[in-house]
Write a protein that holds these residues in place. Structure first.
Motif, PDB file in Angstrom:
ATOM      1  N   HIS A  20       0.824  -1.192   0.000  1.00 14.38           N
ATOM      2  CA  HIS A  20       0.000   0.000   0.000  1.00 14.38           C
ATOM      3  C   HIS A  20       0.865   1.252   0.000  1.00 14.38           C
ATOM      4  CE1 HIS A  20      -3.780  -2.148   0.679  1.00 14.38           C
ATOM      5  NE2 HIS A  20      -3.127  -2.916   1.537  1.00 14.38           N
ATOM      6  N   ASP A  21       0.490   2.216  -0.823  1.00 14.13           N
ATOM      7  CA  ASP A  21       1.164   3.503  -0.780  1.00 14.13           C
ATOM      8  C   ASP A  21       0.818   4.210   0.518  1.00 14.13           C
ATOM      9  OD1 ASP A  21       2.293   3.230  -3.290  1.00 14.13           O
ATOM     10  OD2 ASP A  21       0.518   4.044  -4.299  1.00 14.13           O
ATOM     11  N   PRO A  22       1.710   5.072   1.023  1.00 16.14           N
ATOM     12  CA  PRO A  22       1.386   5.845   2.223  1.00 16.14           C
ATOM     13  C   PRO A  22       0.107   6.636   1.998  1.00 16.14           C
ATOM     14  CG  PRO A  22       3.693   6.111   1.638  1.00 16.14           C
ATOM     15  CD  PRO A  22       3.032   5.385   0.495  1.00 16.14           C
ATOM     16  N   PHE A  23      -0.707   6.730   3.028  1.00 19.68           N
ATOM     17  CA  PHE A  23      -1.961   7.464   2.914  1.00 19.68           C
ATOM     18  C   PHE A  23      -1.676   8.958   2.995  1.00 19.68           C
ATOM     19  CE2 PHE A  23      -5.951   9.263   4.473  1.00 19.68           C
ATOM     20  CZ  PHE A  23      -6.837   8.716   3.552  1.00 19.68           C
ATOM     21  N   PRO A  24      -2.021   9.717   1.948  1.00 19.01           N
ATOM     22  CA  PRO A  24      -1.707  11.154   1.957  1.00 19.01           C
ATOM     23  C   PRO A  24      -2.415  11.864   3.102  1.00 19.01           C
ATOM     24  CG  PRO A  24      -2.345  10.408  -0.245  1.00 19.01           C
ATOM     25  CD  PRO A  24      -2.674   9.302   0.700  1.00 19.01           C
ATOM     26  N   PRO A  25      -1.727  12.732   3.805  1.00 22.79           N
ATOM     27  CA  PRO A  25      -2.368  13.493   4.874  1.00 22.79           C
ATOM     28  C   PRO A  25      -3.358  14.488   4.294  1.00 22.79           C
ATOM     29  CG  PRO A  25      -0.179  14.346   4.476  1.00 22.79           C
ATOM     30  CD  PRO A  25      -0.316  13.096   3.642  1.00 22.79           C
ATOM     31  N   ASP A  26      -4.289  14.925   5.103  1.00 20.34           N
ATOM     32  CA  ASP A  26      -5.237  15.927   4.679  1.00 20.34           C
ATOM     33  C   ASP A  26      -4.502  17.224   4.365  1.00 20.34           C
ATOM     34  OD1 ASP A  26      -7.100  18.367   5.678  1.00 20.34           O
ATOM     35  OD2 ASP A  26      -8.315  16.764   4.806  1.00 20.34           O
ATOM     36  N   PRO A  27      -4.873  17.938   3.266  1.00 18.15           N
ATOM     37  CA  PRO A  27      -4.179  19.181   2.917  1.00 18.15           C
ATOM     38  C   PRO A  27      -4.122  20.176   4.072  1.00 18.15           C
ATOM     39  CG  PRO A  27      -5.593  18.516   1.113  1.00 18.15           C
ATOM     40  CD  PRO A  27      -5.891  17.578   2.251  1.00 18.15           C
ATOM     41  N   GLU A  28      -5.195  20.262   4.840  1.00 14.51           N
ATOM     42  CA  GLU A  28      -5.212  21.185   5.972  1.00 14.51           C
ATOM     43  C   GLU A  28      -4.159  20.805   7.007  1.00 14.51           C
ATOM     44  OE1 GLU A  28      -8.329  22.838   9.375  1.00 14.51           O
ATOM     45  OE2 GLU A  28      -9.101  21.955   7.527  1.00 14.51           O
ATOM     46  N   THR A  29      -3.974  19.496   7.182  1.00 20.37           N
ATOM     47  CA  THR A  29      -2.964  19.021   8.123  1.00 20.37           C
ATOM     48  C   THR A  29      -1.567  19.381   7.644  1.00 20.37           C
ATOM     49  OG1 THR A  29      -4.362  17.170   8.798  1.00 20.37           O
ATOM     50  CG2 THR A  29      -2.008  16.982   9.274  1.00 20.37           C
ATOM     51  N   VAL A  30      -1.333  19.253   6.335  1.00 23.67           N
ATOM     52  CA  VAL A  30      -0.038  19.612   5.757  1.00 23.67           C
ATOM     53  C   VAL A  30       0.263  21.078   6.056  1.00 23.67           C
ATOM     54  CG1 VAL A  30       1.280  19.889   3.627  1.00 23.67           C
ATOM     55  CG2 VAL A  30      -0.171  17.878   3.933  1.00 23.67           C
ATOM     56  N   ILE A 116       9.981  21.507  -4.587  1.00 21.45           N
ATOM     57  CA  ILE A 116       9.188  20.514  -5.320  1.00 21.45           C
ATOM     58  C   ILE A 116       9.346  19.137  -4.684  1.00 21.45           C
ATOM     59  CG2 ILE A 116       8.960  19.307  -7.535  1.00 21.45           C
ATOM     60  CD1 ILE A 116       9.750  21.946  -8.895  1.00 21.45           C
ATOM     61  N   LYS A 117      10.562  18.804  -4.277  1.00 23.38           N
ATOM     62  CA  LYS A 117      10.815  17.523  -3.612  1.00 23.38           C
ATOM     63  C   LYS A 117       9.990  17.398  -2.340  1.00 23.38           C
ATOM     64  CE  LYS A 117      14.532  14.884  -1.404  1.00 23.38           C
ATOM     65  NZ  LYS A 117      15.991  14.837  -1.117  1.00 23.38           N
ATOM     66  N   ARG A 118      10.002  18.447  -1.535  1.00 23.13           N
ATOM     67  CA  ARG A 118       9.236  18.430  -0.280  1.00 23.13           C
ATOM     68  C   ARG A 118       7.754  18.240  -0.560  1.00 23.13           C
ATOM     69  NH1 ARG A 118      10.230  23.851   2.128  1.00 23.13           N
ATOM     70  NH2 ARG A 118       8.529  23.178   3.517  1.00 23.13           N
ATOM     71  N   TRP A 119       7.256  18.930  -1.588  1.00 24.11           N
ATOM     72  CA  TRP A 119       5.841  18.826  -1.939  1.00 24.11           C
ATOM     73  C   TRP A 119       5.476  17.397  -2.323  1.00 24.11           C
ATOM     74  CZ3 TRP A 119       3.694  18.447  -7.149  1.00 24.11           C
ATOM     75  CH2 TRP A 119       2.302  18.505  -7.164  1.00 24.11           C
ATOM     76  N   ILE A 120       6.308  16.772  -3.137  1.00 23.61           N
ATOM     77  CA  ILE A 120       6.046  15.392  -3.549  1.00 23.61           C
ATOM     78  C   ILE A 120       6.084  14.451  -2.346  1.00 23.61           C
ATOM     79  CG2 ILE A 120       6.942  13.446  -4.905  1.00 23.61           C
ATOM     80  CD1 ILE A 120       7.940  15.495  -6.965  1.00 23.61           C
ATOM     81  N   MET A 121       7.079  14.620  -1.495  1.00 27.08           N
ATOM     82  CA  MET A 121       7.246  13.719  -0.351  1.00 27.08           C
ATOM     83  C   MET A 121       6.216  13.973   0.750  1.00 27.08           C
ATOM     84  SD  MET A 121       9.475  11.793  -1.533  1.00 27.08           S
ATOM     85  CE  MET A 121       9.682  10.723  -0.093  1.00 27.08           C
ATOM     86  N   GLU A 122       5.486  15.080   0.656  1.00 26.07           N
ATOM     87  CA  GLU A 122       4.384  15.345   1.578  1.00 26.07           C
ATOM     88  C   GLU A 122       3.048  14.860   1.021  1.00 26.07           C
ATOM     89  OE1 GLU A 122       6.383  19.358   3.591  1.00 26.07           O
ATOM     90  OE2 GLU A 122       4.640  19.542   2.263  1.00 26.07           O
ATOM     91  N   GLY A 123       3.109  14.216  -0.143  1.00 19.28           N
ATOM     92  CA  GLY A 123       1.903  13.641  -0.716  1.00 19.28           C
ATOM     93  C   GLY A 123       1.367  14.352  -1.938  1.00 19.28           C
ATOM     94  N   ALA A 124       2.088  15.383  -2.419  1.00 23.86           N
ATOM     95  CA  ALA A 124       1.697  16.112  -3.638  1.00 23.86           C
ATOM     96  C   ALA A 124       0.251  16.586  -3.566  1.00 23.86           C
ATOM     97  CB  ALA A 124       1.922  15.244  -4.883  1.00 23.86           C
ATOM     98  N   GLN A 125      -0.105  17.202  -2.436  1.00 27.69           N
ATOM     99  CA  GLN A 125      -1.474  17.653  -2.216  1.00 27.69           C
ATOM    100  C   GLN A 125      -1.739  19.015  -2.847  1.00 27.69           C
ATOM    101  OE1 GLN A 125      -3.700  15.768  -0.971  1.00 27.69           O
ATOM    102  NE2 GLN A 125      -3.168  14.845   0.981  1.00 27.69           N
ATOM    103  N   GLU A 126      -3.015  19.305  -3.092  1.00 21.48           N
ATOM    104  CA  GLU A 126      -3.417  20.619  -3.603  1.00 21.48           C
ATOM    105  C   GLU A 126      -3.619  21.556  -2.405  1.00 21.48           C
ATOM    106  OE1 GLU A 126      -6.473  22.602  -6.876  1.00 21.48           O
ATOM    107  OE2 GLU A 126      -6.972  20.678  -5.956  1.00 21.48           O
ATOM    108  N   THR A 127      -2.527  21.839  -1.730  1.00 24.79           N
ATOM    109  CA  THR A 127      -2.585  22.660  -0.527  1.00 24.79           C
ATOM    110  C   THR A 127      -2.707  24.140  -0.871  1.00 24.79           C
ATOM    111  OG1 THR A 127      -0.169  22.450  -0.534  1.00 24.79           O
ATOM    112  CG2 THR A 127      -1.363  21.123   1.062  1.00 24.79           C
ATOM    113  N   ASP A 128      -3.494  24.843  -0.080  1.00 24.77           N
ATOM    114  CA  ASP A 128      -3.631  26.293  -0.200  1.00 24.77           C
ATOM    115  C   ASP A 128      -3.581  26.838   1.226  1.00 24.77           C
ATOM    116  OD1 ASP A 128      -4.186  28.915  -0.665  1.00 24.77           O
ATOM    117  OD2 ASP A 128      -6.137  28.594  -1.626  1.00 24.77           O
ATOM    118  N   CYS A 129      -2.361  27.106   1.673  1.00 23.53           N
ATOM    119  CA  CYS A 129      -2.143  27.446   3.076  1.00 23.53           C
ATOM    120  C   CYS A 129      -2.355  28.917   3.378  1.00 23.53           C
ATOM    121  CB  CYS A 129      -0.737  27.024   3.514  1.00 23.53           C
ATOM    122  SG  CYS A 129      -0.383  25.265   3.216  1.00 23.53           S
ATOM    123  N   GLY A 130      -2.411  29.744   2.346  1.00 24.41           N
ATOM    124  CA  GLY A 130      -2.678  31.162   2.545  1.00 24.41           C
ATOM    125  C   GLY A 130      -1.649  31.861   3.409  1.00 24.41           C
TER     126      GLY A 130
END
Length: 221
Positions: A20-30, A116-130
């Motif tokens: 199983h691939d790692p379960f991506p964290p919720d974008p808000e959590t990221v 970009i590496k960090r983004w991929i390794m954090e699950g490549a989420q569509e984060t909008d942290c504002g």
């Protein structure tokens, strides 16, 4: 009994082969954990460096790849697996003719690749942290977008008056064009190609830098 043993063995084989691939964290959590902001960091970075007309943006999608949306970018990456996606491979190509962006554009800096590496390794989420006060502008305009940057970070402080820092001013559109063409302004803002980092107080937010780069590459209107 034999059937039970066979069935048990079959289950063990099936389970051992299931990964199983790692379960991506919720974008808000990221965002809460200080992760990479896709909307304000990754999207502007890729748009500025790869989203020109005829390449991977402004209605064009060379080799079927566009950087104009999260969905299209997501197709080129594999969350948590750097070497399984085309995006990471292309920005790290050793052959200049195969890398993205191609010459004469400069390769991405080590810091940009690390983001970009960090983004991929954090699950490549569509984060909008504002986390930035900068608004992404697809086609920036000097009067509405660049002037405010100049007044706050450059022209209103160091690059103005009779003795401007570096011997050049940034108080007009012509000044900015001259600084980009003849003074290595873009390299100074990104701290690349041996240029001293500008402004000296610290690198500007990547969104601001990429708005400047887009202004330069979309016609300097």
């Amino acid at each position: 009994m034999k059937k039970l043993v066979f069935f048990t063995a079959l289950c063990i084989v099936a389970l051992s082969s299931c990964v199983h691939d790692p379960f991506p964290p919720d974008p808000e959590t990221v965002c809460e954990q200080g992760g990479v902001d896709f909307v304000n960091e990754i999207q502007p970075l890729l748009t500025a460096n790869c989203g020109m007309s005829g390449c991977h943006g402004q209605g064009s999608a060379q080799d079927g790849f566009s950087v104009e949306s999260y969905a299209s970018i997501r197709e080129e990456v594999e969350p948590f697996e750097l070497n399984e996606g085309d995006l990471w491979e292309l920005i790290n190509e050793s052959d200049p003719n195969d890398r993205m962006p191609p010459p004469p554009a400069s390769a991405l800096t080590a810091d940009q690749k690390d983001l970009i590496k960090r983004w991929i390794m954090e699950g490549a989420q569509e984060t909008d942290c504002g986390r930035t006060g900068c608004n992404y502008v697809a086609v920036p305009n000097y009067n509405t977008d660049i002037v405010a940057i100049a007044d706050k970070y450059c022209g209103g402080t160091c690059h103005a008056g009779g003795s401007p820092s570096g011997g050049f001013t940034l108080t007009s559109k012509a000044d900015w064009e001259n600084a980009i063409d003849n003074r290595g302004l873009i390299d100074a803002l990104t701290g690349s190609n041996g240029r001293k980092q500008m402004p000296p107080s610290g690198q500007l937010d990547s969104c601001i830098i990429n708005n400047i780069i887009r202004w330069n590459t979309t016609g300097r209107n």
